[in-house]
Enzyme design. Structure first.
Site, PDB file in Angstrom:
ATOM      1  N   THR A 320       0.925  -1.227   0.179  1.00 29.43           N
ATOM      2  CA  THR A 320      -0.019   0.041   0.004  1.00 29.43           C
ATOM      3  C   THR A 320       0.817   1.051   0.042  1.00 29.43           C
ATOM      4  OG1 THR A 320      -1.719   1.299   1.165  1.00 29.43           O
ATOM      5  CG2 THR A 320      -0.192  -0.047   2.632  1.00 29.43           C
ATOM      6  N   HIS A 372       2.320 -11.591  14.121  1.00 29.58           N
ATOM      7  CA  HIS A 372       3.625 -12.390  14.879  1.00 29.58           C
ATOM      8  C   HIS A 372       3.219 -13.778  15.217  1.00 29.58           C
ATOM      9  CE1 HIS A 372       7.422 -11.901  17.010  1.00 29.58           C
ATOM     10  NE2 HIS A 372       7.052 -11.134  17.813  1.00 29.58           N
TER      11      HIS A 372
END
Length: 409
Positions: A320, A372
């Site tokens: 993006t 994560h």
């Protein structure tokens, strides 16, 4: 014959759509294949074409949610196409109505007669006090004879302290489109359902700018006006980094990890209906020209509202570019079920240390948001460093030492 038009299926797993906009009115004559409505699904906005020519009768309102296969309008195919112009009698009748309405609208305003010439007029002493307070006589009501403003009125008057009066205080409540609601739902889910973390780095864009300045004109001439933009460099840098750190190119599926040996890169673009993320398939196999051509094709489809569900389905990683809007730094939100997203930002000239000396270079902050649960710090930081290395050494790492060949000159 009365034809019943039903909502076609925009794609697998889509069970309902929302009537975003009717492009015709009830009773209009429509031609076959004419776009009669825009419908929103939770993945895209699509046009609904007329299945036949005839007079249309609408069976749903704008904003209605209708199931796939439900009837949204009738088309009477037995009615002939009306003439382009009204008969003279009808035109005269319409003109007479206009004149009649205009006569009814003409009104003479009645003169306003003041209650007294002294109303709202301050006495000399009051005038002095009001001037010192910077208060207009029209802002207070006089208590003296015939409404005159007295000295006591002026002494007791309090300045408005900038309280807004007479300004626009309206508000408007509009329903979000189904697509926008789905985007919001996915963004909230990404924050709630992933262990999202963001790591940052900065890139010296001088090598990229040098290459673009040298080859962009020839690239444009060679490839029919196609521009050599930053996105192709970033896409190639990302595919290279994904090959080095494959965990970033994987995603969670319950208790399992799905790893991909291809790079379908989602490119976030801003369209008239909101954020779209069309996918560049197998970007690892595309040349600079191939990436630029595909991004341009998808961006045009998004701009024109022609993007399809298939164009946005899949994707293993997202890029993006908030820099086009002036963003200097941000933490992009993961595009689920993907595990990583790279955020680009605007390019600003800043002083940096180069070989012990301070130099001015065009710099860009880059950000990698990642899940994560599946990507550890080593992989995330290593991935972003690999992107930085490729962008700061594009000739060797992105062009195989031969930019002219890489740009197909």
């Amino acid at each position: 014959m009365i034809l019943e038009m039903k909502v076609p299926s925009p794609g697998e797993s889509i069970k309902e759509v929302e009537i975003a906009t009717w492009l015709v009115k009830d009773g209009d004559y429509v031609e076959k294949d004419q776009a009669i409505a825009e419908v929103d699904s939770d993945k895209a906005t699509l046009e609904l074409p007329a299945e036949a020519s005839g007079i249309i009768t609408l069976k749903a309102e704008e904003g209605d949610t209708v199931a796939v296969g439900a009837i949204v309008c009738h088309i009477d195919t037995d009615v002939a196409k009306p003439s382009a112009s009204l008969p003279v009698a009808e035109v005269k009748k319409d003109e007479a109505k206009v004149v009649e309405v205009k006569k009814e609208e003409v009104k003479v305003a009645a003169p306003v007669v003041p209650t007294s010439y002294a109303s709202g007029t301050p006495s000399p002493a009051a005038r002095k006090i009001l001037d010192e307070k910077n208060i207009q006589p029209s802002d207070i009501v006089g208590t003296g004879k015939d409404g005159r403003i007295t000295k006591d009125d002026a002494i007791n008057a309090v300045p408005s302290m900038g309280t807004p009066t007479g300004g626009n205080r309206s508000s408007e409540r509009t329903k979000l489109s189904m697509l926008r609601r789905k985007v919001a739902e996915r963004l909230v889910a990404a924050k709630n359902d992933t262990a999202m973390l963001t790591t940052f780095n900065e890139v010296n864009m001088t090598p990229i700018n040098t290459l673009r300045n040298e080859y962009k004109d020839a690239f444009k001439a060679k490839h029919g006006g196609l521009g050599l933009g930053y996105m192709s460099f970033f896409t190639k840098a990302v595919t290279r980094a994904l090959a080095l750190y494959p965990d970033v190119n994987s995603m969670m599926d319950g208790d399992y990890k799905i790893a991909y040996d291809f790079c379908d890169i989602s490119i976030a673009v801003s369209g008239p209906k909101g954020l779209m993320v069309p996918v560049v398939r197998n970007a690892e196999n595309l040349t600079f020209r191939g990436i630029e051509a595909e991004i341009k094709r998808l961006a045009i489809k998004a701009r024109d509202g022609q993007i399809t569900v298939d164009d946005m389905t899949g994707g293993t990683f997202t890029i993006t570019n908030g820099g086009v809007f002036g963003s200097m730094l941000s933490t992009p939100i993961i595009n689920p079920p993907q595990s990583g997203i790279l955020g680009m930002h605007n390019i600003i000239e800043r002083p940096i240390a180069v070989n012990g000396k301070v130099e001015i270079h065009p710099m860009m902050y880059v950000a990698l948001s990642y899940d994560h649960r599946i990507i550890d710090g080593r992989e995330s930081v290593g991935f972003l460093v690999a992107v930085k290395e490729a962008l700061e050494n594009p000739v060797a790492l992105l062009c195989d030492g031969n930019p002219k060949k890489a740009f197909e000159m």
